[in-house]
Design a protein around this motif. Structure first.
Motif, mmCIF file in Angstrom:
data_model
loop_
_atom_site.group_PDB
_atom_site.id
_atom_site.type_symbol
_atom_site.label_atom_id
_atom_site.label_comp_id
_atom_site.label_asym_id
_atom_site.label_seq_id
_atom_site.Cartn_x
_atom_site.Cartn_y
_atom_site.Cartn_z
ATOM 1 N N SER A 189 0.763 -1.122 -0.015
ATOM 2 C CA SER A 189 0.112 0.000 0.035
ATOM 3 C C SER A 189 0.857 1.132 0.080
ATOM 4 C CB SER A 189 -1.064 0.146 1.254
ATOM 5 O OG SER A 189 -1.934 -1.097 1.234
ATOM 6 N N GLU A 190 0.662 1.935 -1.047
ATOM 7 C CA GLU A 190 1.413 3.339 -0.954
ATOM 8 C C GLU A 190 0.608 4.286 -1.924
ATOM 9 O OE1 GLU A 190 5.664 3.669 -1.194
ATOM 10 O OE2 GLU A 190 5.413 5.279 -2.935
ATOM 11 N N SER A 191 0.251 5.521 -1.770
ATOM 12 C CA SER A 191 -0.301 6.337 -2.468
ATOM 13 C C SER A 191 -1.147 5.947 -3.556
ATOM 14 C CB SER A 191 0.816 7.100 -3.107
ATOM 15 O OG SER A 191 1.677 6.772 -3.808
ATOM 16 N N ALA A 192 -0.875 6.114 -4.795
ATOM 17 C CA ALA A 192 -1.652 5.715 -6.014
ATOM 18 C C ALA A 192 -1.795 4.372 -6.048
ATOM 19 C CB ALA A 192 -1.159 6.502 -7.087
ATOM 20 N N VAL A 193 -0.881 3.584 -5.759
ATOM 21 C CA VAL A 193 -0.868 2.081 -5.826
ATOM 22 C C VAL A 193 -1.608 1.273 -4.554
ATOM 23 C CG1 VAL A 193 0.911 1.896 -7.537
ATOM 24 C CG2 VAL A 193 1.535 1.731 -5.164
ATOM 25 N N GLU A 194 -2.176 2.089 -3.912
ATOM 26 C CA GLU A 194 -2.468 1.567 -2.695
ATOM 27 C C GLU A 194 -3.827 0.583 -2.788
ATOM 28 O OE1 GLU A 194 -4.433 3.037 1.670
ATOM 29 O OE2 GLU A 194 -4.204 4.274 -0.129
ATOM 30 N N PHE A 254 14.034 7.523 -24.805
ATOM 31 C CA PHE A 254 12.741 8.022 -24.842
ATOM 32 C C PHE A 254 12.577 8.676 -23.640
ATOM 33 C CE2 PHE A 254 12.207 3.561 -23.818
ATOM 34 C CZ PHE A 254 11.159 3.740 -22.822
ATOM 35 N N SER A 255 11.375 9.318 -23.490
ATOM 36 C CA SER A 255 11.077 9.952 -22.240
ATOM 37 C C SER A 255 9.708 9.686 -22.035
ATOM 38 C CB SER A 255 11.261 11.416 -22.306
ATOM 39 O OG SER A 255 10.653 12.045 -20.952
ATOM 40 N N ASP A 256 9.333 9.113 -20.629
ATOM 41 C CA ASP A 256 8.075 8.581 -20.368
ATOM 42 C C ASP A 256 8.074 9.427 -18.695
ATOM 43 O OD1 ASP A 256 5.535 7.813 -19.441
ATOM 44 O OD2 ASP A 256 5.827 5.856 -20.386
ATOM 45 N N PRO A 257 7.683 10.515 -18.759
ATOM 46 C CA PRO A 257 7.736 11.067 -17.294
ATOM 47 C C PRO A 257 6.517 10.606 -16.524
ATOM 48 C CG PRO A 257 6.637 12.583 -18.940
ATOM 49 C CD PRO A 257 7.237 11.421 -19.545
ATOM 50 N N TYR A 258 5.428 9.901 -17.125
ATOM 51 C CA TYR A 258 4.359 9.246 -16.507
ATOM 52 C C TYR A 258 4.402 8.176 -15.865
ATOM 53 C CZ TYR A 258 2.466 13.317 -19.235
ATOM 54 O OH TYR A 258 2.254 14.652 -19.565
ATOM 55 N N ALA A 259 5.500 7.217 -16.357
ATOM 56 C CA ALA A 259 5.213 5.853 -15.994
ATOM 57 C C ALA A 259 5.527 5.358 -14.327
ATOM 58 C CB ALA A 259 6.501 5.166 -16.645
ATOM 59 N N LYS A 260 6.171 6.464 -13.739
ATOM 60 C CA LYS A 260 6.675 6.348 -12.420
ATOM 61 C C LYS A 260 5.200 6.630 -11.609
ATOM 62 C CE LYS A 260 7.834 11.095 -12.477
ATOM 63 N NZ LYS A 260 8.910 12.136 -12.066
ATOM 64 N N LEU A 261 4.383 7.074 -12.095
ATOM 65 C CA LEU A 261 3.061 7.350 -11.378
ATOM 66 C C LEU A 261 2.363 5.966 -11.218
ATOM 67 C CD1 LEU A 261 1.642 10.058 -13.342
ATOM 68 C CD2 LEU A 261 2.628 10.318 -11.425
ATOM 69 N N PHE A 262 2.635 4.878 -11.716
ATOM 70 C CA PHE A 262 1.930 3.373 -11.517
ATOM 71 C C PHE A 262 2.717 2.639 -10.830
ATOM 72 C CE2 PHE A 262 0.870 5.629 -15.719
ATOM 73 C CZ PHE A 262 -0.691 5.510 -15.598
ATOM 74 N N VAL A 288 -5.101 6.610 -10.685
ATOM 75 C CA VAL A 288 -4.021 6.932 -10.731
ATOM 76 C C VAL A 288 -3.754 8.238 -11.357
ATOM 77 C CG1 VAL A 288 -1.400 7.006 -11.485
ATOM 78 C CG2 VAL A 288 -2.754 4.784 -10.579
ATOM 79 N N LEU A 289 -4.486 8.510 -12.565
ATOM 80 C CA LEU A 289 -4.395 9.995 -13.334
ATOM 81 C C LEU A 289 -5.219 10.740 -12.705
ATOM 82 C CD1 LEU A 289 -4.210 8.580 -16.978
ATOM 83 C CD2 LEU A 289 -2.389 9.238 -15.427
ATOM 84 N N ALA A 290 -6.214 10.400 -12.041
ATOM 85 C CA ALA A 290 -7.051 11.302 -11.280
ATOM 86 C C ALA A 290 -6.446 12.044 -10.106
ATOM 87 C CB ALA A 290 -8.469 10.877 -10.947
ATOM 88 N N ASN A 291 -5.642 10.850 -9.461
ATOM 89 C CA ASN A 291 -4.868 11.262 -8.261
ATOM 90 C C ASN A 291 -3.719 12.347 -8.415
ATOM 91 O OD1 ASN A 291 -6.541 9.887 -6.473
ATOM 92 N ND2 ASN A 291 -5.196 8.136 -6.685
ATOM 93 N N ALA A 292 -3.337 12.332 -9.591
ATOM 94 C CA ALA A 292 -2.071 13.083 -10.169
ATOM 95 C C ALA A 292 -2.722 14.429 -11.104
ATOM 96 C CB ALA A 292 -1.329 12.329 -10.971
#
Length: 301
Positions: A14-19, A48-56, A137-141
């Motif tokens: 359990s942690e933030s967006a992946v709870e 490449f750049s994927d700055p969103y991957a870490k959100l998950f 996850v996206l809504a939280n961010a």
């Protein structure tokens, strides 16, 4: 090239967006891919750049992805190379005027933000558990998602679902089918594509695949076959279907082959200036893998 260690077990705490996430409902592969994409930002010369991957991810998942790439280099390099190749397919499609992009089995793909344009509409297609988690996850961010089609695309009337969600059937569409076909029975692939063709008159579809001979053990390179066996072992998956020839897509479905080649060739050919440099170092260490890991781009005839 043989794996010497068992792959680490994937556990979400359990942690933030992946709870409170049940990984079995989503599938470990989606988290592995996000983890490897997130690791790209730590490289000196990222592809490449994927700055969103870490959100998950949480720290445990990031560490799992790192460990998996250490167990066998090809796990990370295969995903890195194909990510770049599909990025350039999306970019080149947008340059040539495509304004509708559909991602099948989208997982945590974030190209709708990475390549966002006001006049380009993106559609994610995946199982409800995947897209519901992604939406939370996206809504939280506070990040806007794209149009989501929650279904098993092999069972649903996907074209009808897409059209109901706003896709224009007569407008040119690009369909990204990344990391899917090798897990599917061959007979389902062709029937699915023919159903799409009944309702969508203008589209291109890009997918990655291995030659069937690699999976059957009759390919010309023993090293390549060993690498692919190791990738399956490390990721705890089984590749069911490959294609030694793409001719069936022209004879059994109304397609013509636009592009075909290994992941490095496609990335270089469509990527334009600077792509060679992005691939450079990886191409040196993954020659055998890249040679048998291929991408096809088909156009509905």
């Amino acid at each position: 090239m043989v794996c010497q260690k068992a792959p680490p077990e994937i556990i979400i705490q359990s942690e933030s967006a992946v709870e409170n996430t049940n990984i079995n409902e989503i599938g470990a592969t989606a988290f592995i891919i996000a983890g490897i994409r997130a690791l790209e930002e730590t490289r000196e010369n990222p592809m490449f750049s994927d700055p969103y991957a870490k959100l998950f991810l949480n720290p445990e998942l990031r560490e799992t992805a790192r460990q998996l790439t250490q167990v066998h280099f090809a796990v990370g390099d295969a995903i890195r190379l194909r990510t770049l190749a599909f990025n350039v397919i999306v970019e080149s499609g947008i340059r040539r005027g495509v304004r509708q992009i559909v991602t099948l089995g989208s997982g945590f793909d974030m190209r709708h933000r990475i390549f966002a344009k006001d006049d380009v509409r993106f559609f994610d297609v995946d199982q409800p558990a995947v897209l519901d988690f992604k939406a939370s996850v996206l809504a939280n961010a506070d990040i806007l998602g794209c149009t989501a089609i929650r279904c098993n695309y092999l069972q649903a009337d996907l074209a009808k679902e897409l059209i109901s969600a706003g896709l224009e059937p007569a407008a040119e569409t690009l369909i990204i089918w990344e990391g899917n076909t090798m897990y599917l029975p061959g007979e389902l692939i062709m029937s699915f594509l023919n159903r799409l063709c009944e309702s969508l008159s203008r589209f291109r579809i890009g997918f990655d695949y291995f030659p069937q001979s690699v999976l059957d053990g009759t390919y010309e390179s023993e090293e390549a076959m060993e690498i692919v066996r190791d990738v399956q072992k490390v990721m705890n998956v089984t590749f069911m279907t490959g294609f030694d020839s793409l001719q069936s897509f022209e004879t059994e479905a109304p397609f013509r082959i636009i592009e075909t080649g290994n992941v490095i060739e496609i990335g270089t050919r469509l990527g334009g200036p600077g792509t060679d440099e992005k691939i450079g170092e990886t191409a040196m260490v993954t020659k055998e893998l890249a040679g048998c890991y291929r991408i096809a781009l088909l156009e509905r005839g």
